[in-house]
Design a protein around this motif. Structure first.
Motif, PDB file in Angstrom:
ATOM      1  N   ASP A  86      -4.854   0.396   2.068  1.00 52.21           N
ATOM      2  CA  ASP A  86      -3.615   1.072   2.451  1.00 52.21           C
ATOM      3  C   ASP A  86      -3.171   0.796   3.881  1.00 52.21           C
ATOM      4  O   ASP A  86      -2.107   1.237   4.297  1.00 52.21           O
ATOM      5  N   GLN A 130       0.449   0.386   3.121  1.00 53.97           N
ATOM      6  CA  GLN A 130       0.753  -0.875   2.452  1.00 53.97           C
ATOM      7  C   GLN A 130      -0.525  -1.701   2.352  1.00 53.97           C
ATOM      8  O   GLN A 130      -1.232  -1.882   3.333  1.00 53.97           O
ATOM      9  N   ARG A 136      -3.330  -7.325  -2.242  1.00 53.19           N
ATOM     10  CA  ARG A 136      -2.244  -6.960  -3.162  1.00 53.19           C
ATOM     11  C   ARG A 136      -2.068  -8.044  -4.232  1.00 53.19           C
ATOM     12  O   ARG A 136      -1.972  -7.758  -5.417  1.00 53.19           O
ATOM     13  N   LEU A 155       3.724  -2.361  -3.366  1.00 55.09           N
ATOM     14  CA  LEU A 155       2.980  -2.715  -2.162  1.00 55.09           C
ATOM     15  C   LEU A 155       1.761  -1.846  -1.879  1.00 55.09           C
ATOM     16  O   LEU A 155       1.046  -2.073  -0.913  1.00 55.09           O
ATOM     17  N   ASN A 156       1.544  -0.828  -2.714  1.00 53.81           N
ATOM     18  CA  ASN A 156       0.420   0.075  -2.496  1.00 53.81           C
ATOM     19  C   ASN A 156      -0.023   0.672  -3.828  1.00 53.81           C
ATOM     20  O   ASN A 156       0.621   0.455  -4.854  1.00 53.81           O
TER      21      ASN A 156
END
Length: 196
Positions: A86, A130, A136, A155-156
């Motif tokens: 994150d 993010q 990711r 994105l998270n």
């Protein structure tokens, strides 16, 4: 509401890995947590939330207070790593100091972590963060192999949950099964990966 984060505890092995644990304050509004911190924590912590918010700098300063507290008790706390999951949570290791009994270590950890845990919970409420781009992309690829098409705009973990079937526990399990192996491979020096 303040979220609960993953915590890994292995006291039997003499090592504790923490990554964003705020379990004592689940379902506590941020304003109540700030009030609790200002009224019952050491003044150094209260000063960090005097404006009613916790910035990244405040969070880092809180970690330093926690680490100093543990070191003063003869315990050892590693330098923190920023979680690639994150980009917000600090991940660290704590180990018992030489000659310290497990009960002393546990008591020191609880005493030192209590105000820091509250500060951390307030900070983590500021947003979902993010995910680091390599993680990711690897997570997106893994989820695709499991049949979940997650767009590049996710994105998270909060964004990714919307594309994974099941209840929140099932979604977390699917995400964990993709994130942890990829993160372990990409970031071998980080001891744990909080997923929320």
């Amino acid at each position: 509401m303040i979220r609960k984060f993953a915590t890994i505890v292995a006291i039997g092995a003499g090592l504790v890995l923490f990554s964003g644990c705020a379990s004592a304050f689940v379902a506590t509004p941020v304003a109540d947590a700030v009030k609790q911190l200002t009224e019952s924590a050491p003044p150094e912590y209260a000063a960090l939330v005097a404006d009613g918010d916790v910035s990244a700098d405040d969070y880092q300063a809180g970690f330093e207070l926690f680490s100093d507290c543990m070191n003063a008790q003869g315990q050892t706390v590693s330098e923190p790593h920023l979680s690639p999951v994150d980009g917000m949570a600090l991940v660290w290791e704590a180990t018992p100091g030489a000659g310290r009994a497990a009960t002393e270590y546990s008591a020191d950890l609880a005493d030192c972590y209590d105000p820091y845990g509250t500060l951390e919970a307030i900070y983590n409420e500021t947003g979902p963060g993010q995910m680091d781009e390599p993680l990711r992309a690897a997570t997106q690829e893994c989820l695709a192999a499991e049949g979940y098409q997650v767009p590049d705009t996710a994105l998270n973990t909060t964004d990714m949950r919307a594309y994974v079937d099941g209840d929140p526990v099932e979604q977390l399990t699917v995400l964990t099964d993709c994130i942890v192996p990829a993160a372990t491979k990409l970031y071998p020096d980080i001891p744990a990966f909080p997923i929320h």
